[in-house]
Design an enzyme around this catalytic site. Structure first.
Site, PDB file in Angstrom:
ATOM      1  N   CYS A 116      13.625  -1.578  54.793  1.00  0.00           N
ATOM      2  CA  CYS A 116      12.803  -1.874  53.613  1.00  0.00           C
ATOM      3  C   CYS A 116      11.581  -2.736  53.919  1.00  0.00           C
ATOM      4  CB  CYS A 116      13.641  -2.540  52.534  1.00  0.00           C
ATOM      5  SG  CYS A 116      14.826  -1.423  51.799  1.00  0.00           S
ATOM      6  N   HIS A 256       8.701  -6.425  47.634  1.00  0.00           N
ATOM      7  CA  HIS A 256       9.561  -5.253  47.783  1.00  0.00           C
ATOM      8  C   HIS A 256      10.485  -5.219  46.569  1.00  0.00           C
ATOM      9  CE1 HIS A 256      12.364  -2.364  49.189  1.00  0.00           C
ATOM     10  NE2 HIS A 256      13.342  -3.235  49.394  1.00  0.00           N
ATOM     11  N   ASN A 286      14.580   1.222  44.043  1.00  0.00           N
ATOM     12  CA  ASN A 286      14.186   0.804  45.391  1.00  0.00           C
ATOM     13  C   ASN A 286      13.797   2.049  46.194  1.00  0.00           C
ATOM     14  OD1 ASN A 286      14.001  -0.082  48.012  1.00  0.00           O
ATOM     15  ND2 ASN A 286      15.882  -1.292  47.976  1.00  0.00           N
TER      16      ASN A 286
HETATM   17  O1  UT7 Z   1      16.206  -3.289  49.890  1.00  0.00           O
HETATM   18  C1  UT7 Z   1      17.054  -3.643  50.938  1.00  0.00           C
HETATM   19  C2  UT7 Z   1      17.753  -4.889  50.698  1.00  0.00           C
HETATM   20  N1  UT7 Z   1      18.761  -4.720  49.679  1.00  0.00           N
HETATM   21  C3  UT7 Z   1      18.885  -5.639  48.745  1.00  0.00           C
HETATM   22  O2  UT7 Z   1      18.144  -6.580  48.690  1.00  0.00           O
HETATM   23  C4  UT7 Z   1      20.046  -5.499  47.768  1.00  0.00           C
HETATM   24  C5  UT7 Z   1      20.763  -6.804  47.613  1.00  0.00           C
HETATM   25  N2  UT7 Z   1      21.942  -6.725  46.774  1.00  0.00           N
HETATM   26  C6  UT7 Z   1      21.888  -6.506  45.437  1.00  0.00           C
HETATM   27  O3  UT7 Z   1      20.835  -6.276  44.891  1.00  0.00           O
HETATM   28  C7  UT7 Z   1      23.150  -6.648  44.627  1.00  0.00           C
HETATM   29  O4  UT7 Z   1      24.156  -7.183  45.443  1.00  0.00           O
HETATM   30  C8  UT7 Z   1      23.680  -5.323  44.016  1.00  0.00           C
HETATM   31  C9  UT7 Z   1      22.732  -4.852  42.920  1.00  0.00           C
HETATM   32  C10 UT7 Z   1      23.782  -4.244  45.086  1.00  0.00           C
HETATM   33  C11 UT7 Z   1      25.031  -5.554  43.386  1.00  0.00           C
HETATM   34  O5  UT7 Z   1      24.961  -6.614  42.438  1.00  0.00           O
HETATM   35  P1  UT7 Z   1      25.996  -7.834  42.479  1.00  0.00           P
HETATM   36  O6  UT7 Z   1      25.661  -8.709  41.367  1.00  0.00           O
HETATM   37  O7  UT7 Z   1      25.947  -8.422  43.872  1.00  0.00           O
HETATM   38  O8  UT7 Z   1      27.347  -7.109  42.206  1.00  0.00           O
HETATM   39  P2  UT7 Z   1      28.656  -7.068  43.109  1.00  0.00           P
HETATM   40  O9  UT7 Z   1      28.472  -6.152  44.254  1.00  0.00           O
HETATM   41  O10 UT7 Z   1      29.114  -8.455  43.367  1.00  0.00           O
HETATM   42  O11 UT7 Z   1      29.661  -6.406  42.085  1.00  0.00           O
HETATM   43  C12 UT7 Z   1      30.093  -7.066  40.876  1.00  0.00           C
HETATM   44  C13 UT7 Z   1      31.024  -6.167  40.121  1.00  0.00           C
HETATM   45  C14 UT7 Z   1      32.149  -5.627  40.981  1.00  0.00           C
HETATM   46  O12 UT7 Z   1      33.300  -5.533  40.194  1.00  0.00           O
HETATM   47  P3  UT7 Z   1      34.459  -6.655  40.278  1.00  0.00           P
HETATM   48  O13 UT7 Z   1      34.876  -6.672  41.715  1.00  0.00           O
HETATM   49  O14 UT7 Z   1      33.782  -7.933  39.854  1.00  0.00           O
HETATM   50  O15 UT7 Z   1      35.487  -6.144  39.329  1.00  0.00           O
HETATM   51  C15 UT7 Z   1      31.674  -4.232  41.346  1.00  0.00           C
HETATM   52  O16 UT7 Z   1      32.727  -3.361  41.613  1.00  0.00           O
HETATM   53  O17 UT7 Z   1      30.307  -5.023  39.638  1.00  0.00           O
HETATM   54  C16 UT7 Z   1      30.952  -3.834  40.086  1.00  0.00           C
HETATM   55  N3  UT7 Z   1      29.935  -2.811  40.309  1.00  0.00           N
HETATM   56  C17 UT7 Z   1      29.472  -2.018  39.329  1.00  0.00           C
HETATM   57  N4  UT7 Z   1      29.776  -1.925  38.028  1.00  0.00           N
HETATM   58  C18 UT7 Z   1      29.116  -1.019  37.281  1.00  0.00           C
HETATM   59  C19 UT7 Z   1      29.279  -2.507  41.451  1.00  0.00           C
HETATM   60  N5  UT7 Z   1      28.395  -1.537  41.237  1.00  0.00           N
HETATM   61  C20 UT7 Z   1      28.499  -1.208  39.930  1.00  0.00           C
HETATM   62  C21 UT7 Z   1      27.841  -0.272  39.109  1.00  0.00           C
HETATM   63  N6  UT7 Z   1      28.175  -0.217  37.800  1.00  0.00           N
HETATM   64  N7  UT7 Z   1      26.872   0.551  39.574  1.00  0.00           N
END
Ligand code: UT7
Length: 329
Positions: A116, A256, A286
């Site tokens: 990215c 980004h 993204n």
């Molecule tokens: O561009 C390259 C660099 N990449 C980045 O900068 C991305 C960095 N990371 C992020 O932007 C975030 O970590 C994400 C958007 C990918 C995820 O957000 P988060 O707030 O970190 O969520 P998480 O992975 O901690 O998940 C929280 C909860 C989980 O459920 P439990 O374990 O709390 O029950 C996930 O299973 O949300 C759940 N979850 C979803 N729920 C509904 C994960 N994806 C989804 C989804 N819809 N699409």
């Protein structure tokens, strides 16, 4: 004679027509508009449909539009750098394919892979060829067909990415405008948290790798988020400090577009108000190497000659960095 710097003298962007909305995604995986919007800021993303089309086709659209806008011919281009994480093929390079498709017969071309951060790394690289007088007309194109490596059964990644491209023309200037400074960083220990597990020389494609769904993006979102939010803010603050810039001096932050929360944190750290942050993640998600040029393209009309812009990115590798430039037109 005053110093030669590299100025962006033209910009163009391109996105495919098809809109994959949060609503449609919620019929494909267990997700919903509220989760996606609050966690990422994304509402929809564009998808390149059609057989036999790849990142070069996205790139060609952006570059051809750029040449038309600038009224220059493809054979005037000296160098094409294509920033892509989704090349048409492992080799030859997508830059060479783009050059062939547009008729840039006098250009050399190569791809630059920094996930990215690729567009930012490419811009910094291209600027050195201008500063040293090696080339006079360089096209840096960021193009990614992210949908080609997305597992639409994995809700953690499929809601985030979209397809798109953007291209800039870089030319020499002696009037103090253009790219002033760049800071690029990488840390290969981050490779375990964001990448594609198979398809390269360590694990070539096989029935097993396909069955294990290892040709898709793998991301440990939480860990990447932690690194991204700290490093993108730190490097942006560092380039401001090194150039004696305050939040007041910055006309635009061009980040980004990976996650609105990361962008907000970066702007806060820089002391830059949200009204000065380019944000279009809600429309495109993204697009990896497309995000920064797509922002510049959409904000082109608002940019004024001499405006101080800070470009910032974080991505796989890990790679991250920041560029300080003065808008040249
Ligand atoms: O561009 C390259 C660099 N990449 C980045 O900068 C991305 C960095 N990371 C992020 O932007 C975030 O970590 C994400 C958007 C990918 C995820 O957000 P988060 O707030 O970190 O969520 P998480 O992975 O901690 O998940 C929280 C909860 C989980 O459920 P439990 O374990 O709390 O029950 C996930 O299973 O949300 C759940 N979850 C979803 N729920 C509904 C994960 N994806 C989804 C989804 N819809 N699409």
């Amino acid at each position: 004679m005053s110093k030669t710097t590299a100025a962006i003298t033209g910009i163009n962007g391109w996105v495919p027509e098809y809109r994959l909305t949060n609503q449609e995604l919620s019929t494909m995986v267990e997700t919903n508009d509220e989760w996606i919007t609050t966690r990422t800021g994304i509402k929809e993303r564009r998808i390149l449909k059609g057989e036999g089309l790849g990142s070069s086709d996205l790139g060609v659209q952006a570059v051809n539009g750029l040449l038309k806008k600038k009224n220059i011919k493809a054979d005037e281009i000296d160098l094409i750098i294509c920033a892509t994480a989704t090349p048409d093929l492992i080799f030859p390079s997508t830059a060479c394919i783009i050059a062939d498709k547009i008729g840039a017969v006098n250009a050399i071309g190569f791809d630059l892979m920094a996930a990215c951060s690729g567009f930012l790394f490419s811009l910094a690289t291209a600027s050195k060829f201008i500063e040293t007088g090696t080339y006079k007309k360089i096209v840096v194109v960021g193009a990614d067909k992210m949908s080609s490596i997305i597992d639409y059964e994995d809700r953690q990644t499929c809601v985030i990415f979209g397809d798109g491209s953007g291209a800039v023309l870089l030319e020499p200037t002696q009037d103090g405008l253009g790219i002033q400074d760049s800071i690029l960083k990488s840390d290969g220990s981050g490779r375990n948290y964001l990448g594609m597990k198979a398809g390269g020389s360590v694990k070539p494609p096989s029935h097993e790798t396909v069955d294990a769904r290892e040709h898709f993006i793998y991301q440990d979102g939480k860990t990447v988020f932690k690194f991204a939010v700290t490093n993108m803010a730190d490097v942006s603050a560092e380039i401001m400090e090194r150039n004696n810039l305050t939040g007041e001096d910055v006309a635009w932050l061009v980040p980004h577009q990976a996650n609105k929360r990361i962008i907000d944190a970066t702007a806060r750290r820089m002391g830059v108000g949200t009204e000065k942050v380019m944000l279009n993640i809600q429309k495109y998600g993204n697009t990896t190497n497309g995000t920064i040029p797509l922002c510049l393209w959409e904000w082109e009309d608002k940019l004024k000659k001499g405006d101080n812009l800070i470009l910032a990115a974080f991505g796989g590798g890990f790679t991250w960095g920041s560029i300080y430039l003065k808008w040249a037109y």
